[in-house]
Design an enzyme around this catalytic site. Structure first.
Site: not given
Lengths: 600, 600
Positions: B441-443
């Site tokens: 998550h978050e890239g």
């Protein structure tokens, strides 16, 4: 989602193009077989794995074994799978025809086993353990024990376990304390607790045959006082009929991260009058018997790791080919179509990494199985002894490389699917959990590093190591003359040079001081493993190059081009750190050794 | 088993010896505070984390959220933890006093958050998400929206989410399709499905405020047509009172590998008449607003990864100090006592590896937080702008390094415990599962690699990159003059040279052809991350060396010696592969790029 278990083209490449499995047909033991028999065996394994094992892999994970205080319950599909495996003859497949076996070669059975591991590693573990236990009985037990127990273990009425570990001892078998007290009737009474015993209790079979390491009262301390006992869950009379319960009790189930359908147990031997056990072979030689079986078990664990790595690769590839997302760098038009993620270079990098780990690991396991086969059935005594030396040397890497890099392949599978990789609605996270056991059981990397550097390298005057270097040099020479492979051979040749230099240096360090000399044994093991798998990739590349030169086209050309590209990836990226690693090892780097407990 | 969450000595070292957190007290915003206030804040976080979060970490994992078709149920301890967090003021702690906040600096709050993450990352995720959503409302929403929603988000009556991802789009936000249709009253009606929305439904709060990215009817395609909307689960009148349900429905829960107490949801917006949403800021600028918040969220995810890595380290160390097993190489007497496994060099190697990842990651997150702080409150405009440039450049590594190496630290924790690491009777396997989300998550690394090489390096004429290189050179100069650190500085200096060479080469490659030039962006990101964390380890070593020179003794000397030894480990082993990696990158290695889909 795909339901493929392995890649059949890959398996036939490994068995018949990389390895020369058909040559086995010339050996007397396999004279009755032909290639169609081998292929039919694989086909049977694939069919049973797909029909009886794969369908409940996820369900068994979600409904793990339970213990109600009396009985252990597994989901019923487990029993159906056990029966199908046994009925097809796989429990006895490597045994001689006269003992009721199929007399099939090791490498074909390992390849068959890869299908079961891919389909449901936790369910097939019961079979895997039973095969190992039966091998111990067959090799070392008295005729009377064999007659009482072996037939039922070969046809699936009895299952088996290996009961080594105790709560207070872990990997250090020399400290085990389970006690065996001689009984007047020639049997023994065992007292002690065993832990992490896989398959230690369940209702799949009429009986469970525990192969237990214990110490006879008064035996020497350490590894020299360990004996092997056959301890049945239920007593068996001379005719092989089961009777009363033995004094073996399930103290509890352990709850694992993965591999959940394999019960992991704590077993109490001798809560009351002592568990009745029968000495297998001679007293105090138990560990040497176990060691003879360990090569098998270690190849088996590594094969499981490889199969799970392969499953992770197959599923990630399937997803990457179907899932559209984003556009290629430089493509700025938001109205253009999304590309499938397999088009992104970074996803291809991850898939290549998975491919080299999964196929390299599988190749390593099947190569080790072919050495095992040669050690037993090669026509020339020299060839048998060479194969045996080589296998013994390589076992630490055979166990460790697929276990370590297999988990990484499963980790990459999660990453390729992203959010979908992290949820139980997709199978990747289970492969990741299941595979995480493999770097732990049958010896951690730490244990195998010590075994390699402290023992195996110098075994029999270093014969295995010399053979290995010769084999790799031979491969380098052949590949060096091939246009597609010369550059690959050049890179591997540098890595082999580093390995040889660092090996010499480390052996000197160990001779000077075992404690400091062995302190970096684990990174050395890793370096050796990468050179070893690099050599297999070079061999695969050479086969592929020759096939392309011979005019392979269409999907066959694609297959061989994939092999060449994966070999390039391996030599470029996977061997890249070896120079630096070798420098650290040769310079006797002391950072771990000098670290103090109180500094943490 | 230990119940420590972090190491307090470590935290004070990082805040007050490595970073100069006390200097913040000279800034007007913090003039009312003093060091005891900072320390009391950390102490409060630690106490609440220990009392309300840690005790149900394992229970919540075993009893994940369920959805009965109407309501989502969490174990009740979750609500008590949410309340305790809110009541202590942590939801509003960074807000100004005039808005009801505690007006505390970012770096102190991040350090506080590390305690909650260590105690129970899945439960505190609701707070983490709410803080992020509230920041969006505060920064970009109209006065009237702020008045209606913000107070309740700051005192814990409402929670918040970030609703970006859709089933068909994943990381490529430009392709999102949720539609926002203007309504005559000035609001919008949203229609679309969002997936993987953390905290998307639950009964912890009276309301849930979804911050939703959607496309206004007729907006441009791609990223330029994305707007940000506030969409409450339950409608709120002008006085902030809740009323009827909005047209937002839970389509289902997703079932994760870890982080289980955080609901992961599929949300349907507008099954009926459309979900009422309010435009936040200007139309079509939604993505730029999100980007301004992303630095915060990315540091937050990295901090979570660091805290879980730290937990894995603490628990593995505790086990290694208590568990006796085996003897040292060379010690042959089976009657001698077993040693604790921390005495084995290979276990110390694993612990050192964990220590460098966990403490290096924590240092990176707190350093990034100090840059965030400086970007907002440094007295000089130049210092603010420098901090902002530097942070922007480093964010890809700040997110990626702790996420990648944090999972490895958790993996090593499993390995150090061996069989016990693999079972749910010990906490290590949960850390391993929980931490595995953070690289997703978050890239992902893949996304951040492209961001770094394709965008960040050249942002504002490469100002951030120049500043970074200057900072590292400065650190090298200082460390080079210190006896304990000169050799470490020499190794890092070589790595920085490689980084600079390869950066120049890659920027040329990207300019020539974006697709091929960016094809190895992920390994480049990894290389950059290791140099960055190497620099932090050099700085930690220098602080430690000076403290030792100044006469630290006893447990203080142990602490600083540990820092020095870990820095040695990092420079020797973690930087070892960089030369080879840099050569591959500088030579524009094409193996991934040239691989073809059909060759797999």
């Amino acid at each position: 989602m795909t339901d493929a278990l392995l890649n059949e083209r890959e398996l036939s490449f490994q068995l018949y193009e990389l390895l020369d499995t058909e040559v086995l047909l010339q050996r007397p033991r396999y004279a009755e077989h032909d290639r169609p028999v081998f292929d039919a065996t694989l086909q049977t394994a694939r069919t049973i794995a797909a029909e009886y094992f794969a369908p409940h892999n996820q369900k068994a994970d979600a409904h793990e074994p339970t213990f109600d205080g009396e009985k252990v319950k597994l989901i019923p599909e487990t029993k159906a799978a056990w029966d199908a495996f046994a009925e097809a003859g796989f429990l006895a497949a490597h045994h001689n025809a006269e003992d009721g076996g199929l007399q099939l070669p090791e490498v074909i059975l390992r390849a068959s086993m890869a299908y079961f591991n891919a389909a449901n590693i936790a369910t097939v573990a019961y079979s895997f353990l039973t095969i190992g236990a039966a091998n111990l009985v067959k090799s070392f037990a008295s005729d009377s024990l064999r007659q009482r127990f072996l037939p039922a273990m070969l046809d699936g009425r009895f299952s088996g376990t290996m009961a080594l570990t105790e709560p207070g001892q872990g990997s250090a078998l020399g400290d085990l304390r389970t006690l065996a007290r001689p009984h007047e009737d020639g049997s023994y009474r065992l007292f002690g607790q065993k832990m992490f015993i896989s398959g230690g209790d369940h209702e799949l079979t009429d009986n469970i045959v525990h192969m237990v390491l214990a110490r006879i009262e008064g035996a020497p301390a350490g590894t020299r006082g360990i004996s092997l006992f056959l301890v049945p869950k239920i007593l068996v009379d001379d005719d092989g009929q089961i009777g009363a319960r033995n004094d073996v009790a399930l103290a509890g189930l352990l709850h694992k991260l993965g591999y959940r359908n394999t019960t992991s147990t704590v077993l109490n031997f001798g809560e009351d009058t002592g568990a009745i056990g029968y000495l297998v072979g001679e007293a105090n030689k138990g560990l040497s018997y176990m060691f003879q079986m360990m090569n098998e078990a270690r190849i088996g664990v590594a094969l499981g790791a490889s199969a799970l790595a392969y499953q992770s690769f197959i599923h990630a590839l399937d997803y990457a080919r179907e899932r559209p997302q984003g556009r290629l760098p430089g493509s700025k038009d938001p109205l253009s179509a999304q590309v499938r993620i397999v088009e992104h270079a970074d996803v291809r990098r991850m898939l290549l990494q998975q491919k080299t780990y999964a196929e390299g690991s599988l190749a390593l396991c099947l190569y080790a199985s072919s050495l095992y086969e040669d050690a037993h059935t090669a026509p020339e005594p020299q060839a048998r002894s060479d194969a045996s030396e080589l296998l013994d040397l390589l076992i630490p890497m055979v166990k460790s490389y697929p276990s370590k890099y297999g988990v990484i392949a499963s980790d990459i599978g999660v990453q390729i699917l992203g959010g979908s990789g992290y949820i139980r609605e997709y199978p990747l996270e289970q492969f990741y959990r299941d595979n995480r056991l493999n770097p732990i059981h049958e010896g951690t990397e730490g244990i195998h590093g010590l075994d390699l550097l402290g023992r195996k390298l110098q075994q029999n005057g270093g014969a295995g190591y010399r053979l290995f270097c010769q084999q790799v040099r031979l491969g380098l020479e052949q590949a060096g003359r091939d246009d597609n492979c010369a550059a690959l051979a050049y890179l591997l040749s540098g890595a082999l040079d580093r390995l040889q230099e660092v090996t010499e240096s480390l052996l000197g360090q160990v001779a000077a001081d075992a404690h400091s000399g062995l302190s970096n044994a684990t990174p050395y093991l890793d370096l050796f493993g990468r050179v070893l798998v690099g050599w297999l990739w070079l061999r695969m590349a050479l086969v592929a190059s020759r096939a392309l030169s011979a005019g392979a086209n269409g999907s066959e050309a694609d297959f061989y081009n994939g092999k060449l590209q994966a070999a390039r990836y391996f030599m470029d990226w996977e061997l890249a750190g070896i120079d630096a690693q070798a420098r650290l090892l040769a310079s006797a780097n002391r950072t771990s050794l000098d670290m103090q407990d109180q500094w943490f």
